[in-house]
Design an enzyme around this catalytic site. Structure first.
Site, mmCIF file in Angstrom:
data_model
loop_
_atom_site.group_PDB
_atom_site.id
_atom_site.type_symbol
_atom_site.label_atom_id
_atom_site.label_comp_id
_atom_site.label_asym_id
_atom_site.label_seq_id
_atom_site.Cartn_x
_atom_site.Cartn_y
_atom_site.Cartn_z
ATOM 1 N N CYS A 1 54.371 -6.860 44.005
ATOM 2 C CA CYS A 1 55.257 -7.815 43.347
ATOM 3 C C CYS A 1 54.480 -9.116 43.137
ATOM 4 O O CYS A 1 53.354 -9.275 43.614
ATOM 5 C CB CYS A 1 56.508 -8.068 44.193
ATOM 6 S SG CYS A 1 56.171 -8.915 45.758
ATOM 7 N N GLU B 1 59.955 -12.726 57.654
ATOM 8 C CA GLU B 1 60.563 -13.575 56.622
ATOM 9 C C GLU B 1 61.861 -14.192 57.137
ATOM 10 O O GLU B 1 62.110 -15.390 56.953
ATOM 11 C CB GLU B 1 60.854 -12.771 55.351
ATOM 12 C CG GLU B 1 61.514 -13.611 54.267
ATOM 13 C CD GLU B 1 62.002 -12.801 53.081
ATOM 14 O OE1 GLU B 1 63.090 -13.122 52.565
ATOM 15 O OE2 GLU B 1 61.305 -11.849 52.666
ATOM 16 N N THR C 1 64.755 -11.609 50.947
ATOM 17 C CA THR C 1 64.438 -11.308 49.544
ATOM 18 C C THR C 1 64.363 -9.812 49.248
ATOM 19 O O THR C 1 64.570 -9.401 48.114
ATOM 20 C CB THR C 1 63.092 -11.946 49.129
ATOM 21 O OG1 THR C 1 62.064 -11.496 50.019
ATOM 22 C CG2 THR C 1 63.179 -13.457 49.150
#
Length: 282
Positions: free
Chosen positions: A12, A127, A165
């Site tokens: 990504c 994260e 995310t």
């Protein structure tokens, strides 16, 4: 045999940016360190190690480092870690994914405004740990529908809901629905990145249309695990592999159609190698 590779498979934007950042620092000729593995892919981390990049697992290790560059990985870190890094006389390069940095800003702002922060995601994922650190580790971290059902917030507090995310988009919506049905005063920020939503939707579509499905990615990669969960529900013959070495090609001789997708930390060369060898078995 028909082999379909997801167009969204592989690196990504945030992951590619982080890896490019490390390579740019390597080219400058100084010692490069990453605060934790730069991404959740063992092959990439090993390639960087072969080029001299060292992984630092704790801030205490920085005490003995007098020169070089420390790169903050794509998952990001807490505000406390940022402040501690600033105390060291060493170059810091922030490769946090911009989509993650956006969540940090939202959480910090809404926490200061008096909101109770709710993070939908895996509480042990780096994260999520980093995001929680921008509201003084006070967030409620919820990972399942059952946890959302049993959550009992202070009725006097407004809630700000954000997401990891790479979280499963459908599960996020289901959990938000629970909060809305309970009539909480909530501010919902869908912080699942577009690339994750597209990757998950495409993977589910290909899995429904395939006799077998291959999901390629690191065993510690959260987004790859989510892809595996989605594909497994759509296709019983779904296999989670890291590289071609994990794949028993003989299993695929009886399948007429095979789908392939890969996590956001999976290099393109690994995807192509798997694709080429699966095609070769037809």
């Amino acid at each position: 045999m028909e082999v379909t590779v997801a167009k969204s498979a592989g690196f990504c934007f945030g992951v590619k940016r982080a890896i490019d950042t490390v390579y740019q620092e390597i080219e400058k000729g100084e010692q490069v360190f990453t605060l934790g593995p730069i991404i959740h892919n063992e092959q990439v981390v090993q390639e960087l190690a072969d080029k001299g990049v060292r992984v630092i697992h704790s801030l205490e290790e920085l005490a003995d480092i007098k020169e070089g560059t420390v790169v903050i990985r794509s998952h990001g870190v807490s505000e406390k870690v940022i402040r501690q890094l600033e105390k060291y006389d060493i170059k810091i390069v922030d490769a946090t994914c911009p989509f993650v940095s956006k969540i940090h800003r939202i959480v910090q702002e809404k926490y200061r405004e008096g909101y109770r922060i709710v993070i939908i995601g895996s509480r042990t994922h780096p994260e999520v740990e980093g995001i929680n650190g921008w509201c003084e580790d006070s967030a409620a971290v919820l990972e399942t529908v059952d946890e959302a059902e049993s959550f009992r917030p202070d009725p006097q507090k407004k809630l700000c809901i954000v997401s990891q995310t790479t979280f499963n988009y459908k599960k996020f919506k289901d959990m938000v629905d629970i909060f809305e049905k309970k009539s909480y005063d909530i501010l919902v920020m869908n912080t699942i990145c577009n690339a994750t939503e597209e990757r998950q939707t495409e993977a589910g579509t290909i899995a429904r249309q395939s006799d077998a499905m291959l999901v390629i990615g690191g065993k510690h990669s959260s987004n790859t695990q989510k892809l595996y969960e989605i594909c497994s529900k759509e296709c019983p013959n779904t296999y989670f592999i890291q590289t071609l070495d994990d794949l028993n090609l003989e299993l695929f001789q009886s399948f007429r159609s095979v789908g392939i997708t890969a996590g956001a930390s999976t290099p393109n060369n690994i995807i192509k190698e798997v694709q080429a060898n699966v095609r070769h078995e037809q």
